[in-house]
Design a protein around this motif. Sequence first.
Motif, mmCIF file in Angstrom:
data_model
loop_
_atom_site.group_PDB
_atom_site.id
_atom_site.type_symbol
_atom_site.label_atom_id
_atom_site.label_comp_id
_atom_site.label_asym_id
_atom_site.label_seq_id
_atom_site.Cartn_x
_atom_site.Cartn_y
_atom_site.Cartn_z
ATOM 1 N N PHE A 139 43.198 29.846 42.299
ATOM 2 C CA PHE A 139 41.769 29.987 42.609
ATOM 3 C C PHE A 139 40.970 29.698 41.353
ATOM 4 O O PHE A 139 41.322 30.144 40.270
ATOM 5 N N TRP A 140 39.934 28.930 41.505
ATOM 6 C CA TRP A 140 38.936 28.865 40.439
ATOM 7 C C TRP A 140 37.564 28.817 41.065
ATOM 8 O O TRP A 140 37.401 28.431 42.216
ATOM 9 N N SER A 141 36.583 29.235 40.318
ATOM 10 C CA SER A 141 35.207 29.112 40.779
ATOM 11 C C SER A 141 34.341 28.804 39.571
ATOM 12 O O SER A 141 34.679 29.156 38.438
ATOM 13 N N VAL A 142 33.251 28.109 39.826
ATOM 14 C CA VAL A 142 32.367 27.722 38.736
ATOM 15 C C VAL A 142 30.941 28.069 39.133
ATOM 16 O O VAL A 142 30.554 27.933 40.296
ATOM 17 N N GLY A 143 30.190 28.602 38.190
ATOM 18 C CA GLY A 143 28.784 28.925 38.423
ATOM 19 C C GLY A 143 27.941 28.249 37.357
ATOM 20 O O GLY A 143 28.260 28.331 36.168
ATOM 21 N N LEU A 144 26.891 27.558 37.794
ATOM 22 C CA LEU A 144 25.967 26.916 36.853
ATOM 23 C C LEU A 144 24.652 27.683 36.891
ATOM 24 O O LEU A 144 24.110 27.923 37.975
ATOM 25 N N PHE A 145 24.182 28.088 35.729
ATOM 26 C CA PHE A 145 22.966 28.894 35.636
ATOM 27 C C PHE A 145 21.997 28.237 34.666
ATOM 28 O O PHE A 145 22.428 27.546 33.739
ATOM 29 N N ASP A 146 20.680 28.459 34.882
ATOM 30 C CA ASP A 146 19.728 27.965 33.893
ATOM 31 C C ASP A 146 19.612 28.989 32.763
ATOM 32 O O ASP A 146 20.269 30.029 32.781
ATOM 33 N N SER A 147 18.781 28.694 31.769
ATOM 34 C CA SER A 147 18.758 29.551 30.579
ATOM 35 C C SER A 147 18.184 30.931 30.886
ATOM 36 O O SER A 147 18.353 31.852 30.102
ATOM 37 N N ALA A 148 17.503 31.101 32.031
ATOM 38 C CA ALA A 148 17.021 32.427 32.426
ATOM 39 C C ALA A 148 18.014 33.123 33.353
ATOM 40 O O ALA A 148 17.675 34.099 34.006
ATOM 41 N N ALA A 149 19.246 32.612 33.432
ATOM 42 C CA ALA A 149 20.341 33.208 34.196
ATOM 43 C C ALA A 149 20.119 33.145 35.702
ATOM 44 O O ALA A 149 20.709 33.917 36.445
ATOM 45 N N ASN A 150 19.281 32.204 36.171
ATOM 46 C CA ASN A 150 19.163 31.991 37.610
ATOM 47 C C ASN A 150 20.243 31.011 38.053
ATOM 48 O O ASN A 150 20.481 30.004 37.389
ATOM 49 N N GLU A 151 20.858 31.323 39.181
ATOM 50 C CA GLU A 151 21.925 30.461 39.678
ATOM 51 C C GLU A 151 21.353 29.117 40.121
ATOM 52 O O GLU A 151 20.392 29.059 40.877
ATOM 53 N N VAL A 152 21.948 28.037 39.624
ATOM 54 C CA VAL A 152 21.545 26.691 40.047
ATOM 55 C C VAL A 152 22.518 26.177 41.093
ATOM 56 O O VAL A 152 22.134 25.580 42.095
ATOM 57 N N ARG A 178 38.968 35.614 50.246
ATOM 58 C CA ARG A 178 40.236 34.944 49.969
ATOM 59 C C ARG A 178 41.103 35.800 49.052
ATOM 60 O O ARG A 178 42.314 35.885 49.234
ATOM 61 N N PHE A 179 40.498 36.372 48.049
ATOM 62 C CA PHE A 179 41.206 37.274 47.150
ATOM 63 C C PHE A 179 40.273 38.417 46.802
ATOM 64 O O PHE A 179 39.068 38.297 46.949
ATOM 65 N N TRP A 180 40.851 39.492 46.327
ATOM 66 C CA TRP A 180 40.009 40.518 45.702
ATOM 67 C C TRP A 180 40.738 41.094 44.504
ATOM 68 O O TRP A 180 41.970 41.018 44.410
ATOM 69 N N THR A 181 39.970 41.664 43.584
ATOM 70 C CA THR A 181 40.557 42.360 42.448
ATOM 71 C C THR A 181 39.888 43.721 42.331
ATOM 72 O O THR A 181 38.731 43.885 42.700
ATOM 73 N N LEU A 182 40.642 44.668 41.825
ATOM 74 C CA LEU A 182 40.134 46.034 41.652
ATOM 75 C C LEU A 182 40.471 46.496 40.243
ATOM 76 O O LEU A 182 41.614 46.362 39.811
ATOM 77 N N HIS A 183 39.465 46.987 39.518
ATOM 78 C CA HIS A 183 39.747 47.564 38.206
ATOM 79 C C HIS A 183 38.723 48.646 37.898
ATOM 80 O O HIS A 183 37.733 48.796 38.610
ATOM 81 N N ALA A 184 39.002 49.389 36.842
ATOM 82 C CA ALA A 184 38.110 50.474 36.427
ATOM 83 C C ALA A 184 37.416 50.074 35.141
ATOM 84 O O ALA A 184 37.955 49.313 34.334
ATOM 85 N N THR A 185 36.187 50.542 34.955
ATOM 86 C CA THR A 185 35.470 50.327 33.700
ATOM 87 C C THR A 185 34.895 51.663 33.233
ATOM 88 O O THR A 185 34.863 52.629 33.984
ATOM 89 N N THR A 186 34.426 51.673 31.997
ATOM 90 C CA THR A 186 33.697 52.843 31.503
ATOM 91 C C THR A 186 32.303 52.826 32.146
ATOM 92 O O THR A 186 31.900 51.817 32.712
ATOM 93 N N PRO A 187 31.543 53.938 32.060
ATOM 94 C CA PRO A 187 30.213 53.947 32.688
ATOM 95 C C PRO A 187 29.301 52.823 32.205
ATOM 96 O O PRO A 187 28.433 52.362 32.944
ATOM 97 N N ARG A 194 34.030 54.014 36.276
ATOM 98 C CA ARG A 194 33.485 53.331 37.446
ATOM 99 C C ARG A 194 34.585 52.475 38.046
ATOM 100 O O ARG A 194 35.479 52.033 37.332
ATOM 101 N N LEU A 195 34.503 52.236 39.345
ATOM 102 C CA LEU A 195 35.443 51.324 39.995
ATOM 103 C C LEU A 195 34.716 50.033 40.340
ATOM 104 O O LEU A 195 33.554 50.053 40.753
ATOM 105 N N VAL A 196 35.394 48.910 40.138
ATOM 106 C CA VAL A 196 34.801 47.604 40.416
ATOM 107 C C VAL A 196 35.733 46.843 41.346
ATOM 108 O O VAL A 196 36.899 46.626 41.017
ATOM 109 N N LEU A 197 35.240 46.495 42.523
ATOM 110 C CA LEU A 197 36.006 45.707 43.485
ATOM 111 C C LEU A 197 35.314 44.357 43.610
ATOM 112 O O LEU A 197 34.171 44.277 44.044
ATOM 113 N N THR A 198 36.006 43.296 43.195
ATOM 114 C CA THR A 198 35.425 41.956 43.231
ATOM 115 C C THR A 198 36.032 41.174 44.381
ATOM 116 O O THR A 198 37.247 41.011 44.432
ATOM 117 N N LEU A 199 35.195 40.714 45.298
ATOM 118 C CA LEU A 199 35.654 39.859 46.384
ATOM 119 C C LEU A 199 35.446 38.426 45.947
ATOM 120 O O LEU A 199 34.328 38.039 45.594
#
Lengths: 186, 195
Positions: free
Chosen positions: A91-104, B103-112, B163-168
Amino acid sequence: MRSILFATLIGLLGAAALHILIILAVPYFTGNDAYTRISDLGEPLRFYPLPNETVAGGGLINDDPEMRLAVCALSVAENPVRLYAPPGVPFWSVGLFDSAANEVFSMNDRTAVAGALDVVVATAVQLNAIRKALPQALSQSILVEMPDEDGYVVLRTFVPTATMDEAARAFLANAACEAIDQGTLE
Amino acid sequence: MFRIPLLVALALAITFGLGTFSAVWALKATIGFGSIALGPWNAFPTAQTSRADPYAKAHRARDGALLFGSAEGLVFRAANDSAGQPLSGGCSYDIVGLTPQARFWTLHATTPDGRPVPVARDITGGLNSWTVLRRPDNSIAVHVAADAQPGNWLAVPPGQPFRLVLTLLDTPTAGSSGVIDLSMPAINRTGCANA
């Protein structure tokens, strides 16, 4: 007594105005936004893999142990930029953002041609030139118009098991984020 | 004779004190409007877009985090368990249920504050949809505790809040409002070491 109440009211109105002003102004003055942090990593137009551990100085890190990611700051002011990475990870994914962090633009390997990342980022004028010339090298590329000149790219890949770590690192190391020479467009 | 300057000073003090304090508080307390809450889990599907509200834009500029694009995935965070109690490394939890379609998910913990949790180097810091052990009905049961557990174990630092973080990843829920109909796994507290 009434004048104290009046002064408090004026103060509250002022506080509300200042609150709004600060919230609206913060994005321009933090110096800690994603684009600035990525630009601080070094030269633009190359992918920097991010470390998984906290680094001294509060630099950018990858906070998900199941993912690997690389970032690249880019500018299309002079030339269009091509993002390329061969397939080879689940799996890979790519995100392109402008300098104000808005998704392009964003995509993942399912929507890519043959699983390879091949995106050309350009301004509207540059895109017109590319569509006109239609160079062979870019015939498979996905063309993305950048409304702004500056921006950044985040390339993510999924590492489900430790044995896939090497492939993920190689994928990010081989990923290219480079300006297209005007010569190849003709 | 100092009446007028005093009143002006009072108004200015309220303006700058309250204005600054409330802005800083708002940026610390929330990522912005437009969150989706599914039980204890929260996600912000539009936080990375230009449609994000001013609070979300101010927060992401201050935070400097790398957000997921809508075709990339959607990140759910939980600071509390399903009963509303803050998550603490002094307790153990079970994450039970089905995850939304992805398609996939990941689960991990972080500090606050979103940093990786300090666990031993040889412990893997997260779980994902490829390696997790499932029950016959395809649901998951993950044990979250500071001490090693049988089955799926997510290590957290002993005695510290987390904190728990679940990424889809690549989820159809990211771009749509249909996310409201989805169910996320519950976070049930199973016990505390010193209670």
